[in-house]
Design a protein around this motif. Sequence first.
Motif, PDB file in Angstrom:
ATOM      1  N   LYS A 459     -11.776   4.973   3.834  1.00 26.59           N
ATOM      2  CA  LYS A 459     -10.675   5.544   4.275  1.00 26.59           C
ATOM      3  C   LYS A 459      -9.484   5.178   3.886  1.00 26.59           C
ATOM      4  N   VAL A 460      -8.052   5.523   3.827  1.00 28.11           N
ATOM      5  CA  VAL A 460      -6.885   4.997   3.309  1.00 28.11           C
ATOM      6  C   VAL A 460      -5.885   5.152   3.608  1.00 28.11           C
ATOM      7  N   ILE A 461      -5.527   3.618   4.454  1.00 26.81           N
ATOM      8  CA  ILE A 461      -4.955   4.069   5.699  1.00 26.81           C
ATOM      9  C   ILE A 461      -3.581   3.579   4.938  1.00 26.81           C
ATOM     10  N   ARG A 462      -3.152   2.197   4.514  1.00 22.90           N
ATOM     11  CA  ARG A 462      -1.750   2.199   3.785  1.00 22.90           C
ATOM     12  C   ARG A 462      -1.924   1.679   2.254  1.00 22.90           C
ATOM     13  N   THR A 463      -0.718   1.979   1.962  1.00 21.53           N
ATOM     14  CA  THR A 463      -0.710   1.857   0.147  1.00 21.53           C
ATOM     15  C   THR A 463       0.925   0.835  -0.383  1.00 21.53           C
ATOM     16  N   ILE A 464       0.727   0.545  -1.132  1.00 22.44           N
ATOM     17  CA  ILE A 464       1.980  -0.724  -1.802  1.00 22.44           C
ATOM     18  C   ILE A 464       1.691   0.044  -3.407  1.00 22.44           C
ATOM     19  N   GLU A 465       3.053   0.350  -3.655  1.00 24.14           N
ATOM     20  CA  GLU A 465       2.763   0.937  -5.115  1.00 24.14           C
ATOM     21  C   GLU A 465       3.511  -0.181  -5.921  1.00 24.14           C
ATOM     22  N   ALA A 466       4.294  -1.046  -5.457  1.00 19.40           N
ATOM     23  CA  ALA A 466       4.879  -2.509  -6.398  1.00 19.40           C
ATOM     24  C   ALA A 466       5.661  -2.685  -4.997  1.00 19.40           C
ATOM     25  N   GLY A 467       5.463  -3.716  -4.348  1.00 17.84           N
ATOM     26  CA  GLY A 467       6.253  -4.550  -3.675  1.00 17.84           C
ATOM     27  C   GLY A 467       5.151  -5.992  -3.434  1.00 17.84           C
ATOM     28  N   ASN A 468       5.506  -6.211  -2.126  1.00 16.32           N
ATOM     29  CA  ASN A 468       4.987  -7.063  -1.150  1.00 16.32           C
ATOM     30  C   ASN A 468       4.941  -7.510  -0.217  1.00 16.32           C
ATOM     31  N   THR A 469       4.958  -5.963   0.169  1.00 14.71           N
ATOM     32  CA  THR A 469       5.177  -6.275   2.055  1.00 14.71           C
ATOM     33  C   THR A 469       4.173  -4.872   2.645  1.00 14.71           C
ATOM     34  N   LEU A 470       3.569  -4.765   3.277  1.00 12.36           N
ATOM     35  CA  LEU A 470       2.626  -3.859   3.942  1.00 12.36           C
ATOM     36  C   LEU A 470       3.091  -4.091   5.831  1.00 12.36           C
ATOM     37  N   PHE A 471       3.251  -3.055   6.058  1.00 11.85           N
ATOM     38  CA  PHE A 471       3.629  -2.385   7.545  1.00 11.85           C
ATOM     39  C   PHE A 471       2.092  -2.237   7.744  1.00 11.85           C
ATOM     40  N   LEU A 472       1.842  -3.158   9.614  1.00 13.46           N
ATOM     41  CA  LEU A 472       0.864  -2.821   9.970  1.00 13.46           C
ATOM     42  C   LEU A 472       0.792  -1.752  11.593  1.00 13.46           C
ATOM     43  N   LYS A 473       2.007  -1.947  11.703  1.00 14.18           N
ATOM     44  CA  LYS A 473       2.205  -1.446  13.039  1.00 14.18           C
ATOM     45  C   LYS A 473       1.767  -0.149  13.065  1.00 14.18           C
ATOM     46  N   GLY A 474       1.334   0.615  14.496  1.00 15.60           N
ATOM     47  CA  GLY A 474       0.039   1.068  15.324  1.00 15.60           C
ATOM     48  C   GLY A 474      -1.265   1.424  14.541  1.00 15.60           C
ATOM     49  N   LEU A 475      -1.813   0.363  13.864  1.00 17.49           N
ATOM     50  CA  LEU A 475      -2.923   0.457  13.037  1.00 17.49           C
ATOM     51  C   LEU A 475      -4.182   0.507  14.357  1.00 17.49           C
ATOM     52  N   PRO A 476      -5.373   0.536  14.734  1.00 13.85           N
ATOM     53  CA  PRO A 476      -5.785   0.162  15.683  1.00 13.85           C
ATOM     54  C   PRO A 476      -6.350  -1.396  15.272  1.00 13.85           C
ATOM     55  N   PRO A 477      -6.521  -2.715  16.300  1.00 14.29           N
ATOM     56  CA  PRO A 477      -6.859  -3.464  15.785  1.00 14.29           C
ATOM     57  C   PRO A 477      -8.496  -3.645  15.385  1.00 14.29           C
ATOM     58  N   GLY A 478      -8.954  -4.152  14.523  1.00 16.85           N
ATOM     59  CA  GLY A 478      -9.600  -4.470  14.073  1.00 16.85           C
ATOM     60  C   GLY A 478     -10.013  -4.714  12.749  1.00 16.85           C
ATOM     61  N   MET A 479     -11.314  -4.759  11.088  1.00 14.36           N
ATOM     62  CA  MET A 479     -11.592  -5.116  10.554  1.00 14.36           C
ATOM     63  C   MET A 479     -11.070  -4.079   9.250  1.00 14.36           C
ATOM     64  N   TYR A 480     -10.181  -4.569   7.850  1.00 13.01           N
ATOM     65  CA  TYR A 480      -9.958  -3.300   6.786  1.00 13.01           C
ATOM     66  C   TYR A 480     -10.309  -4.385   5.430  1.00 13.01           C
ATOM     67  N   LEU A 481     -10.377  -3.628   4.390  1.00 13.73           N
ATOM     68  CA  LEU A 481     -10.213  -3.865   3.593  1.00 13.73           C
ATOM     69  C   LEU A 481      -8.560  -3.832   2.741  1.00 13.73           C
ATOM     70  N   LEU A 482      -8.525  -5.161   1.917  1.00 13.26           N
ATOM     71  CA  LEU A 482      -7.032  -4.763   0.724  1.00 13.26           C
ATOM     72  C   LEU A 482      -7.367  -5.006   0.046  1.00 13.26           C
ATOM     73  N   LYS A 493      -8.026  -9.338  -6.361  1.00 15.25           N
ATOM     74  CA  LYS A 493      -8.533  -9.220  -5.692  1.00 15.25           C
ATOM     75  C   LYS A 493      -8.806  -8.390  -4.220  1.00 15.25           C
ATOM     76  N   ILE A 494     -10.450  -8.374  -4.180  1.00 17.10           N
ATOM     77  CA  ILE A 494     -10.472  -7.573  -2.449  1.00 17.10           C
ATOM     78  C   ILE A 494     -10.410  -8.352  -1.540  1.00 17.10           C
ATOM     79  N   GLU A 495     -10.258  -8.173  -0.091  1.00 19.05           N
ATOM     80  CA  GLU A 495     -10.254  -9.273   0.638  1.00 19.05           C
ATOM     81  C   GLU A 495      -9.883  -8.761   1.856  1.00 19.05           C
ATOM     82  N   LYS A 496     -10.886  -9.058   3.024  1.00 21.55           N
ATOM     83  CA  LYS A 496     -10.795  -8.761   4.331  1.00 21.55           C
ATOM     84  C   LYS A 496      -9.705  -9.363   5.072  1.00 21.55           C
ATOM     85  N   VAL A 497      -8.695  -7.983   5.965  1.00 18.48           N
ATOM     86  CA  VAL A 497      -8.095  -8.379   7.066  1.00 18.48           C
ATOM     87  C   VAL A 497      -7.903  -8.241   7.925  1.00 18.48           C
ATOM     88  N   VAL A 498      -7.700  -8.674   8.688  1.00 15.04           N
ATOM     89  CA  VAL A 498      -7.702  -8.501   9.951  1.00 15.04           C
ATOM     90  C   VAL A 498      -6.508  -8.373  10.754  1.00 15.04           C
TER      91      VAL A 498
END
Length: 498
Positions: A459-482, A493-498
Amino acid sequence: MCRILLLLTLLCCTQALSAQTVLPGSAIGDKGSVTFFYRGAIVTYPTVRAADSNIWIQQNLGAQKVADSFNDVASYGHYFQWGRWDDGHQVPNTPLKVVNTLNPNNPTGINFCEDNYLVSPGASAGISAAPYWWQDGNLNSAWTAALPAINNGFDPCALLGDGWHIGDSAEWANVYLLEQIVPNTASAIASNLKLSGSGFRQRVDGLVTLTGNAMMWAMHWTSTPAGPLGSSWPQQTSYSVAPVFNGIYAMYREAGLPLRCVLKYDARVSWGIKGEDTICSGPPAAFSIGEFPFATEYIWEVPTDWTGQSDSSSIEVTAAGSPGDLKVYVLNMCGDTIATRSKYVEVSTINPIISVDGFILSTAEPYIAYQWYLNGQTIAGATASTYTVTENGRYSVGVTDSLGCAAISPPYDVSNANSVDKFTLAGLNVNIYPNPASEILFLQASVPLKAVLSTLDGKVIRTIEAGNTLFLKGLPPGMYLLRIENIANQLLKIEKVV
């Protein structure tokens, strides 16, 4: 119908089903407990480490409570005839039955559902005459956890769990000595065993007598046979607190005496259900329970997301992923539940995910063994935690953890292994920090980036079309895939993000 209602009641009682021994500490006087099934109910008795270092229940079997005083009626409990088991005869005021109706006159002649108190012929006249209960018993007689036989009765204490037994004469003699129990009420009630004047049930008329009075009759059977003292005295040994003697005393087997259960100080306690404490999610796992004497049916209950059923003393289960209590109810030929056992089982769930760094595939979690596959076929020698792809196809990795649990990752499709840009892509230095992160995740690279943050199930949570900053505020704690791509939609690259 009664049996069905009783079983349904038990199945709903999830808080106290674990028949087990909670060991007291090592110091004399330390307390513990034992939970078991007795007379149609789950009961918990306090236990104590007595002066002999053994563990004793602190109340007579069937008693409502530990004695507060020598004449505490609620502490007297039930009155067993020597060699008999929990069939109901031990409850005071049960009906009488003359011994000569038993054929043969030994434990094998008792119907398991028998609940009558045995007396000799002539009891109605106030005089007991032969034959006596188990008249041919001798020094070969026993009272153990084995099935009833010509020379053995079934030990009621065996249903408390492995290792529990009726104290033998040597154990009683030792605990009397070390607890300094002498023929007076003060020493009996002051001891760690809290002995009270429970008296005994007579062999002639079945009446309970000499309770809590000046005669100070605190008597308990031992499991040690005394043998017949003459043809008319088929007696066994008991231990007593009485005014004119203290210690060993001989009684007719027909007499009803209280019981105390004991566990050796060095006993290895088993919780009943045998099997691994942690099992793998997916493959079947086996559990079993020791064969119970008189058991005719075993009813197993597994956690809601497990599968498995059995009516025998063993079961094979498959766990879907959640831990839980595995339970078994043991029923006898009368339809009575005679024991329950419970075991909490953890479940090891491994879910390997392939991470991508250019053309290097890896798994983020450490395992003890790896095997990489291309299009479902084993890649020879590819047994490291990483694998560098050299051709297009569908890649997956099989892993094994320290418990021997195994799983294969979801496949990952590679379609650009022959791209002229592959060395460029492989050489890109994409840094993601901080990880773990709380509010902001930074992406650092020499080219513009696109990124998609999703849950592990896609399930897609956040996206960046062109940039280098991803805002996470408000997301439930846990593990995600980037998932990180360049602006040409080439995967970097595909990487796990905590």
